[in-house]
Enzyme design. Sequence first.
Site, short mmCIF file in Angstrom:
data_model
loop_
_atom_site.label_atom_id
_atom_site.label_comp_id
_atom_site.label_asym_id
_atom_site.label_seq_id
_atom_site.Cartn_x
_atom_site.Cartn_y
_atom_site.Cartn_z
N ALA A 71 0.83 -1.20 0.00
CA ALA A 71 0.00 0.00 0.00
C ALA A 71 0.86 1.25 0.00
O ALA A 71 0.46 2.29 -0.54
CB ALA A 71 -0.91 -0.01 1.23
N ASN A 153 -6.00 3.65 10.82
CA ASN A 153 -5.27 2.51 11.36
C ASN A 153 -5.16 2.53 12.89
O ASN A 153 -5.03 1.49 13.52
CB ASN A 153 -3.87 2.40 10.74
N GLN A 181 -7.20 -0.34 5.85
CA GLN A 181 -7.78 -0.84 7.11
C GLN A 181 -9.27 -1.14 6.98
O GLN A 181 -9.91 -1.49 7.97
CB GLN A 181 -7.54 0.18 8.24
N SER A 201 -3.97 -3.56 0.67
CA SER A 201 -2.73 -4.31 0.93
C SER A 201 -3.06 -5.69 1.47
O SER A 201 -3.78 -5.80 2.47
CB SER A 201 -1.89 -3.54 1.94
N ALA A 202 -2.51 -6.74 0.83
CA ALA A 202 -2.93 -8.11 1.15
C ALA A 202 -2.64 -8.51 2.60
O ALA A 202 -3.43 -9.22 3.22
CB ALA A 202 -2.24 -9.09 0.20
N HIS A 203 -1.52 -8.03 3.15
CA HIS A 203 -1.16 -8.56 4.48
C HIS A 203 -2.04 -8.03 5.61
O HIS A 203 -1.93 -8.46 6.75
CB HIS A 203 0.33 -8.32 4.78
N THR A 239 8.83 -7.82 -12.76
CA THR A 239 8.33 -9.19 -12.91
C THR A 239 7.21 -9.45 -11.90
O THR A 239 7.32 -9.09 -10.73
CB THR A 239 9.49 -10.18 -12.68
N CYS A 326 4.87 1.59 11.98
CA CYS A 326 6.10 2.19 11.49
C CYS A 326 6.73 3.08 12.55
O CYS A 326 7.89 3.43 12.47
CB CYS A 326 5.83 3.04 10.27
#
Length: 391
Positions: A71, A153, A181, A201-203, A239, A326
């Site tokens: 993200a 978040n 979120q 964002s996947a995680h 890739t 973060c």
Amino acid sequence: MRVYLDNNATTIVDPHVFQEMEPFFVQKYGNPNSLHSFASETHQPLKDAMERIYAGINAPREDSVVVTSCATESNNWVLKSIYFQYILTGRKNHIIVSEVEHPSVMATAKFIESQGCRVTYLPINHEGLIDAQSVRDNITDKTALVSVMMANNETGGIFPVQEIGEICKEYNVPFHTDAVQAVGKIPVNVQSFNVDYLTFSAHKFHGPKGVGGLYIKKGRELIPLLHGGSQMGGLRSGTLNVAGIVGMGKAMEQAIDALDYEMIDVRAMRDNFEDELLKIEDTFVVTPRDKRTPNTILISFRGIEGEAMLWDLNCAGIAASTGSACASEDLESNPVMEAIGADADLAHTAIRFSLSRYTTQEELDYTLEVVKKAVKRLREISSSYAYTPNR
Ligand code: PLP
């Protein structure tokens, strides 16, 4: 016992997601752009994954969904492209963001500001939320972008993207929302409101780390951030992360299937847990529950430094957070608590518990007992607690 209550930082990968990803590391490892069967055997799984992602956010075929590395990349891309397209060319000179965006928006906005763009940072109100009216008050014919997150978040606060989208439409200003979120916690449907760019964002929804996405409405094209190849229609070279894309597709599908559970059962567990926490004297929650994602609690325990509480929790095997992931290596106070103008004592005492569909009642019962003991112990040795006025 180990308890993970830091799901706004990242989530466990769903075992079904992991299972679907596994073949793409040591068996089907071809580069999709090559001209042989190792490549072609990845094509259908990639197509299926993209279909799941489109379906997850209800994106129409004609619009683009571009897979990115996270993200942070998606957010940087939108703001920097808008800078190149509108600000640098002198067509516009202004963007609007909220003052509690994730650092990936905030730091990018500050960078653009350092390059000469005017940036308005919308304040949050006493509930930790944005008033849509503040967008209307600040938007001008020189505004190139409005970027306001869908859910915060820290607090889980849900921002009024529906109304903000309407205002942006009225002024024909592109609207970006960071929905990191929100996906998997509340419905995210790009056709249900006016939005031009949407980040995920996947995680954050039980997918793998290192893969995210950006929805782009037709007609709102961006300049690529990464040049060099034809991947993603030339919009995002590099890739393809085949395993990651397959994982994100499966995670999106699972998240949609589990949405009711998240919105009803996880919410009920969260609410009960919060009720119990609030029974502890001198505790304080900013954003009302019905205006929050179902999994999040940001709570202050007066007189107790957030880091001290985290230490006690961690010693008992419990993972929570004091601020954005973060920012966990510095000792700054919680940014949202600061933004609502909480006094220093409260701003430094915020702890975030974020649940997931994997959280159990047993884990919450255990956490409650640990928190109660920690509050007692830490207040006994707290220099600020005894002297706090107006208690
Ligand atoms: N936006 C929000 C609201 C977040 O909570 C996060 C992660 O904490 C991000 C963006 C960044 O996500 P990623 O780790 O995929 O870069």
